[in-house]
Write an enzyme that holds these catalytic residues in place. Structure first.
Site, mmCIF file in Angstrom:
data_model
loop_
_atom_site.group_PDB
_atom_site.id
_atom_site.type_symbol
_atom_site.label_atom_id
_atom_site.label_comp_id
_atom_site.label_asym_id
_atom_site.label_seq_id
_atom_site.Cartn_x
_atom_site.Cartn_y
_atom_site.Cartn_z
ATOM 1 N N CYS A 21 14.968 52.614 11.977
ATOM 2 C CA CYS A 21 15.475 52.760 10.603
ATOM 3 C C CYS A 21 15.852 51.396 10.033
ATOM 4 O O CYS A 21 15.552 51.079 8.877
ATOM 5 C CB CYS A 21 16.698 53.672 10.577
ATOM 6 S SG CYS A 21 16.406 55.365 11.083
ATOM 7 N N ASP A 427 36.933 14.872 21.412
ATOM 8 C CA ASP A 427 37.586 13.800 20.669
ATOM 9 C C ASP A 427 39.020 13.711 21.209
ATOM 10 O O ASP A 427 39.499 14.644 21.852
ATOM 11 C CB ASP A 427 37.582 14.144 19.178
ATOM 12 C CG ASP A 427 38.370 13.151 18.351
ATOM 13 O OD1 ASP A 427 38.186 11.941 18.545
ATOM 14 O OD2 ASP A 427 39.203 13.604 17.543
ATOM 15 N N ASP A 627 37.911 17.485 15.159
ATOM 16 C CA ASP A 627 38.730 18.070 14.094
ATOM 17 C C ASP A 627 37.905 18.652 12.958
ATOM 18 O O ASP A 627 38.452 19.192 12.000
ATOM 19 C CB ASP A 627 39.743 17.059 13.559
ATOM 20 C CG ASP A 627 39.075 15.856 12.891
ATOM 21 O OD1 ASP A 627 37.845 15.895 12.687
ATOM 22 O OD2 ASP A 627 39.784 14.890 12.582
ATOM 23 N N ASP A 631 34.958 13.988 12.779
ATOM 24 C CA ASP A 631 33.907 14.028 13.790
ATOM 25 C C ASP A 631 32.686 14.812 13.319
ATOM 26 O O ASP A 631 31.905 15.292 14.145
ATOM 27 C CB ASP A 631 34.449 14.646 15.080
ATOM 28 C CG ASP A 631 35.525 13.788 15.714
ATOM 29 O OD1 ASP A 631 35.245 12.619 16.017
ATOM 30 O OD2 ASP A 631 36.643 14.285 15.890
#
Length: 739
Positions: A21, A427, A627, A631
């Site tokens: 379907c 980081d 963050d 970055d």
């Protein structure tokens, strides 16, 4: 020339009973002029469409699916319309299940205990007809609409199987002489037709109930929004519907109430429980001028807020939107199941017909009973639903489980990729550390202009958004130094900043940056900066004219769970890397404290991205945790990007996975969640394939030559119904896993 307007929209679709379907709906919508892309999710009954609003309208979508027997719900609102329709569907299924069993059980009892009396066939026939006409009519309606357009689905198999059973039994009841003349006993299979309808309806009822549970996480999020808000209108107050709230309105929030929108306090004072957004259990004090967020709870005093972001624009609205998008997306692994589901029904019909022909060819008319049984049983036992439900049900539950725990997953592909991660690159600032550096020590060059240099230094630092510069500026502001006017401010990403004050060039940043500006440090400052570096401080240098005049040592504490995060990643065989723009000594100390395998220091944003590119080239599947803003370049180079959400600052559009609370432990939890989810997907697919690969040959009679056994159609009907339910239940187990 008119510019086309592309719109993304999501709608619910009712009437879908199997993956075929969903394929029909998807193909019908894709053929509508103006549709750019379309994706149908069978599990949550939604369709996501990108379309040109200058060419096509939602009404056209609705018209396109209605010809196949489905309905597209245009006015979603908060989803209540579709939820009400689901509840009505469940209620109708309950009524049909009860009604079908009331008629089927007498048929079954007669067939089991009075089958030798041919007169009882005339009792079973009308009872079975009632089951088919009153409670199983939906199978025929949808199958007919599909057939008119040259398509098939699960209803086609059911309609053919029960229809063939009834017609064969009807002929043997009305004209039994046809088989008796050839020495064949005229068996009837009214009980099979009736019980099959009852079992399949029961399976759909259980599936519908279970399906509601798969979206419970999304309902919980939506439930965080109050239905009404108190509007301050001049000197009066009145309650209004949340949906008509607009930015700029002043709204009153009483103690114990959920905050309805993102806004700013203009009056009052209170403590707010923000755990639904930040994950922090400790209530946060709120005073005039501070921000509050939708879905959080006012715990004490009454206050008034000015609405800033409402509805989908609020932080909570963004989270709900992200979860909906992720739950409706398709994982790459689902493509195999979709391809099989697309051709499944025609293949099964072919196998059923072939088994019928083979039985007649082998045994002639005396084997007509075996031929009928095998045809009906093959049609009944085949289940594309289990294949179609295998992936999306697990994805829906997994994404919802993540959202409840502060892990926002962008789409199903991201969830699947996270399961394969072999390396996690972190980081440093704001990821493994608090991201709130503080000035630890300031050392000035001997015999320099002390106060004027402080003011000049502050002037430059306060103009930057960099966390280190902010820390320096805050340190001096606390000591009530006035900021001088600056000009010609320049920011050099990853290096430092320059500006002019009193026509003197001031520079602040790394030692390499200042040396490139012609500012050299004395042996005294060199010794002091080396000492700070050995202590693990991040050292920032500042100078003017041709010399460095000050070195500033800053410290940034590790987050509480940083070390545990790295340890847990190692336990599941994942390597870790620290990528930072900070100096080598600080990077080494952070790596040693956390237990990170390797590090690379003094990297520019472009160098981080290049570093990740090289790792990917070696065949590693890498996740980058940053963050989401500073970055961004590195995040795009990773196979899976994870952004720290910082509570209210949710970078949903930046990363594949957003960690709302900014807790590094969520990195491990996200990976473990993906592993649990993909494991459930693989289990579902495995058993769905095994069920059909084993079930269909057995239904066709492959065991008869060896053991004289033919599968009863009633057992096949029960097995088919339970196969779909078992897949959904296995996916629902994800709601209770601990990661």
């Amino acid at each position: 020339m008119e510019i086309s307007k592309t719109i993304y929209a999501e709608y619910h679709v009712s009437g879908m009973t199997c993956p075929a379907c969903a394929i029909s709906v998807e193909s019908s919508l894709a053929s509508v002029p103006g549709v750019i892309s379309v994706s149908v999710n069978f599990t949550n009954r939604t369709v996501q469409i990108n379309y040109d609003s200058e060419i096509v309208t939602p009404a056209d979508f609705q018209k396109a699916v209605k010809v196949f027997g489905y309905n597209l719900i245009i006015d979603l609102g908060t989803g209540n319309n579709f939820e009400n329709e689901q509840l009505l569907e469940i209620k109708k299924l309950q009524q049909n299940v009860i009604g079908s069993f009331l008629f089927s059980i007498p048929v079954f009892v007669i067939a089991m205990f009075f089958h030798h009396n041919p007169d009882m066939n005339w009792v079973m026939m009308p009872l079975t007809l009632c089951v088919l006409v009153f409670f199983g009519q939906s199978f025929y309606k949808i199958a007919f609409k599909q057939a008119v357009h040259g398509k098939t689905n699960m209803d086609t198999l059911v309609a053919l199987s029960i229809g063939f059973s009834f017609i064969f039994s009807f002929v043997n009841t009305v004209y039994p002489q046809w088989l008796m003349q050839n020495g064949v006993e005229p068996h009837v299979y009214y009980e099979s037709a009736a019980i099959i309808v009852s079992f399949i309806l029961t399976g759909r009822l259980l599936e519908a109930r279970s399906r509601l549970k798969t979206s419970s996480a999304l309902k919980n999020l939506i439930g965080l929004q109050p239905e009404t808000v108190t509007l301050i209108d001049g000197d009066t107050e009145r309650d209004i519907d949340l949906r008509v709230a607009e930015p700029g309105m002043w709204l009153k929030v009483r103690a114990g109430e959920r905050i309805p929108v993102d806004g700013k306090l203009v009056s009052g004072h209170s403590y707010v429980d923000e755990s639904t957004i930040t994950g922090e259990p400790v209530p946060v004090e709120k005073t005039i001028g501070e921000n509050v967020f939708a879905g959080t709870v006012n715990q004490s005093g009454t206050f008034i807020i000015e609405a800033k972001s409402v509805g989908n624009d609020s932080v909570l609205g963004q989270i709900i939107k992200a979860v909906k998008h992720a739950q409706g997306s398709k994982a790459p692994v689902q493509q195999i199941a979709d391809k099989i589901s697309g051709v499944f029904v025609p293949i099964v019909m072919g196998i059923a017909l072939l088994s019928f022909i083979l039985w007649i060819s082998i045994g002639g008319l005396p084997y007509i009973t075996h031929a009928v049984l095998s045809l009906v049983t093959v049609l009944v036992i085949a289940c594309p639903c289990a294949l179609g439900l295998a992936t999306p049900t697990a994805i829906m539950v997994g994404v919802g489980k993540g959202a409840e725990n502060g892990i926002l997953i962008r789409d199903a592909k991201s969830l699947e990729n996270a399961e394969k991660i072999s390396v996690v690159a972190f980081d440093k600032t704001g990821t493994l550390t608090e991201g709130k550096p503080e000035v630890e020590e300031i050392i000035w060059e001997k015999d320099c202009g002390f106060h004027s240099d402080i003011i000049a230094l502050l002037s430059v630092a306060s103009a930057s958004e960099h966390p280190l510069a902010k820390a320096i500026a805050n340190h001096f502001l606390q000591n009530e130094y006035k900021i001088k006017e600056i000009k010609n401010f320049k920011n050099y990403a990853g290096l430092g900043i320059t500006a002019q004050t009193s026509d003197i060039l001031i520079g602040i940043g790394s030692i390499q940056f200042l040396e490139n500006l012609g500012m050299m440090q004395s042996s005294f400052l060199k010794n002091e900066s080396d000492r700070l570096l050995k202590q693990g401080c991040t050292v920032v240098y500042a100078g003017s004219e041709n010399k460095v005049i000050v070195v500033i040592g800053l410290t940034d504490k590790l987050k509480i769970n940083a070390q545990q995060t790295v340890s847990l990643l190692k336990e599941i065989g994942i390597k870790t890397i620290l990528l930072t723009g900070d100096n080598e000594q600080t990077a080494r100390i952070v790596s040693e404290k956390t237990g990170i395998n390797n590090f690379a220091a003094a990297l520019l944003p472009s160098q981080k991205a290049e570093y990740l590119k090289n790792i990917r080239g070696s065949g590693e599947i890498i996740a980058m945790v940053g963050d989401g803003i500073n970055d961004a370049q590195a995040l795009t180079e990773a196979n899976v990007s994870m952004a720290m959400g910082k509570g209210s600052d949710i970078a949903i559009d930046v990363a594949d996975i957003t960690l709302v609370t900014s807790d590094p432990i969520k990195v491990t939890q996200a990976i473990r969640l993906s592993k649990f989810t993909i494991r459930a997907v693989k289990q579902n697919l495995f058993w769905a394939f095994v069920y059909n690969v084993v079930g269909i040959p057995v239904a066709a009679g492959i065991l008869f030559p060896f053991f004289g056994y033919l599968l009863n159609p009633m057992i096949a009907g029960a097995a088919m119904a339970l196969s779909s339910v078992s897949v959904v239940m296995n996916s629902l187990r994800l709601r209770y896993v601990k990661f």
